[in-house]
Scaffold this active site. Structure first.
Site, PDB file in Angstrom:
ATOM      1  N   CYS A  67       0.808  -1.225   0.000  1.00  0.00           N
ATOM      2  CA  CYS A  67       0.000   0.000   0.000  1.00  0.00           C
ATOM      3  C   CYS A  67       0.840   1.273   0.000  1.00  0.00           C
ATOM      4  O   CYS A  67       0.332   2.350  -0.316  1.00  0.00           O
ATOM      5  CB  CYS A  67      -0.949  -0.016   1.182  1.00  0.00           C
ATOM      6  SG  CYS A  67      -2.075  -1.404   1.099  1.00  0.00           S
TER       7      CYS A  67
ATOM      8  N   HIS B 122      -3.987   6.942   2.080  1.00  0.00           N
ATOM      9  CA  HIS B 122      -4.255   5.612   1.532  1.00  0.00           C
ATOM     10  C   HIS B 122      -5.659   5.180   1.971  1.00  0.00           C
ATOM     11  O   HIS B 122      -6.043   5.370   3.125  1.00  0.00           O
ATOM     12  CB  HIS B 122      -3.200   4.636   2.057  1.00  0.00           C
ATOM     13  CG  HIS B 122      -3.510   3.206   1.744  1.00  0.00           C
ATOM     14  ND1 HIS B 122      -3.754   2.765   0.468  1.00  0.00           N
ATOM     15  CD2 HIS B 122      -3.644   2.122   2.557  1.00  0.00           C
ATOM     16  CE1 HIS B 122      -4.006   1.470   0.499  1.00  0.00           C
ATOM     17  NE2 HIS B 122      -3.953   1.052   1.748  1.00  0.00           N
TER      18      HIS B 122
ATOM     19  N   ASN C 228     -10.069  -0.887  -1.238  1.00  0.00           N
ATOM     20  CA  ASN C 228      -8.621  -0.703  -1.091  1.00  0.00           C
ATOM     21  C   ASN C 228      -7.935  -1.328  -2.308  1.00  0.00           C
ATOM     22  O   ASN C 228      -7.902  -2.556  -2.441  1.00  0.00           O
ATOM     23  CB  ASN C 228      -8.165  -1.377   0.207  1.00  0.00           C
ATOM     24  CG  ASN C 228      -6.667  -1.233   0.443  1.00  0.00           C
ATOM     25  OD1 ASN C 228      -5.920  -0.819  -0.447  1.00  0.00           O
ATOM     26  ND2 ASN C 228      -6.223  -1.590   1.631  1.00  0.00           N
TER      27      ASN C 228
END
Ligand code: COA
Length: 337
Positions: free
Chosen positions: A120, A262, A292
């Site tokens: 990520c 994020h 995500n």
């Protein structure tokens, strides 16, 4: 590691391109696949749907689409790109690197490239690597891609992970400026903590556990996650890094025009924003739409903010990431177009 940049050049983002596959997986779809509910997913994560690639669509396909869009929007040709950095944990295959596949697909015949695999935090770290190459004067136009086809590594019988992840991402062109304009990356603060590795990993298929009948039977080719451990690390670390970075630049959350975190979980985002002192109307949230997408969330979030008019020339932007590794980062940027 941290380092304030000192260079006669600045590295600014001059365009964004994005790519998400058209297919959707909604919370209602997931209710039919695992023991979950739209209400639980919405309340615990903020996610309503995710985009899903069709079988046969790989990271380089979407990455090339985003790359071409970004290059065109920058008013450039693929042959103007000197370096391609692809942040992904879902490469088309272990080798060759996805950057090589993208280079060929888009016809960037003058470029070299490589992949970054840090989950990520991938896009943020890749942005910094690009910035280093640009501010040293080595390159003028660098293509940075953050994109994942997470559906290729998610177990759709595991309700603790399959509700979170989606496919897609984007690309930006990072360009050298020589006019002394105070734009682009200002400062960054990135950290890894490898002791968190087991909390979010894909244990099979690497040199530790090469793919075998046994690894397949144990479903080791899918993402495994201890959600609560990741959650605790993410909430604390994202806000810690943002606060430290702002403080050493003589700033507070009130100075930030736009917070681009994020997109892991809406609760992580809200907690971080509140602790850093940033009102939610200055926070980019599109997790409801995309879930995500790992390395893809930040370019998708930047594009969302461009589309709704919140990302303007001169905006002070705080970017933040956290994810597997553990890896984490915060970066300050003066938006340039
Ligand atoms: N639907 C319904 N119930 C679920 C569920 C689902 N999809 N997933 C877990 N549950 C259940 C659990 O089994 C548990 O039940 P129990 O109390 O009977 O044991 C209960 O919900 C609470 O589980 P818990 O793990 O405490 O939930 P949570 O509030 O921590 O939310 C995550 C789970 C995964 C959403 C959350 O931990 C999270 O977002 N973690 C970070 C993940 C992340 O960001 N990963 C990417 C890194 S960048």
């Amino acid at each position: 590691m941290a380092n304030a940049l000192k260079s006669p050049y600045a590295a600014k983002i001059v365009s964004i391109g994005t790519a998400v596959p058209p297919g959707l997986l909604t919370n209602n779809d997931l209710e039919k696949m695992v023991d979950t509910s739209d209400q639980w997913i919405t309340e615990r994560t903020g996610i309503k749907q995710r985009h899903m690639a069709e079988k046969g669509v790989a990271t380089s396909d979407l990455a090339a689409e985003a790359a071409i869009q970004a290059i065109e929007r920058a008013g450039l040709k693929p042959t103007d790109i000197e370096l391609i950095i692809v942040a992904t944990i879902t490469p088309d295959m272990i080798l060759p690197a996805t950057a090589c596949l993208v280079q060929d697909k888009i016809g960037a015949t003058g470029a070299w490239g490589f992949d970054i695999s840090i989950a990520c935090s991938g896009f943020l770290y890749a942005l910094q690597v690009a910035t280093q190459f640009v501010t040293t004067g080595a390159h003028k136009n660098v293509l940075v891609i953050g994109l994942d086809v997470m559906s290729s590594i998610i177990d759709y019988t595991d309700r603790t992970t399959c509700i979170i992840f989606g496919d897609g991402g984007g690309a930006v062109v990072v360009q050298r400026t020589e006019d002394g304009a105070p734009v682009g990356m200002i400062d960054y603060l990135y950290e890894v903590d490898g002791s968190g590795g087991p909390a979010l990993c894909l244990p099979g298929g690497g040199s530790r556990n090469p793919t075998s009948k046994d690894t397949l039977e144990k479903r080791m080719h899918f993402v495994h996650q201890d959600g609560q451990v990741v959650f605790k690390f993410a909430t604390r670390k994202m806000s810690d890094l943002c606060l430290k970075l702002l403080e050493r630049n003589g700033l507070t959350g009130k100075d930030v025009d736009l917070f681009v975190p994020h997109q892991a979980n809406l609760r992580i985002i809200s907690y971080s924003a509140e602790r850093v002192g940033i009102e939610m109307d200055k926070v980019v949230v599109n997790i409801d739409e995309f879930g995500n997408t790992t390395a893809g969330t930040l370019p998708l979030a930047l594009q969302s903010a461009r589309s709704d008019g919140r990302l303007k020339e001169g905006s002070l932007v705080l970017l933040a990431s956290v994810g597997a590794g553990f890896s984490a980062g915060a970066a300050l940027m003066r938006w340039s177009y």
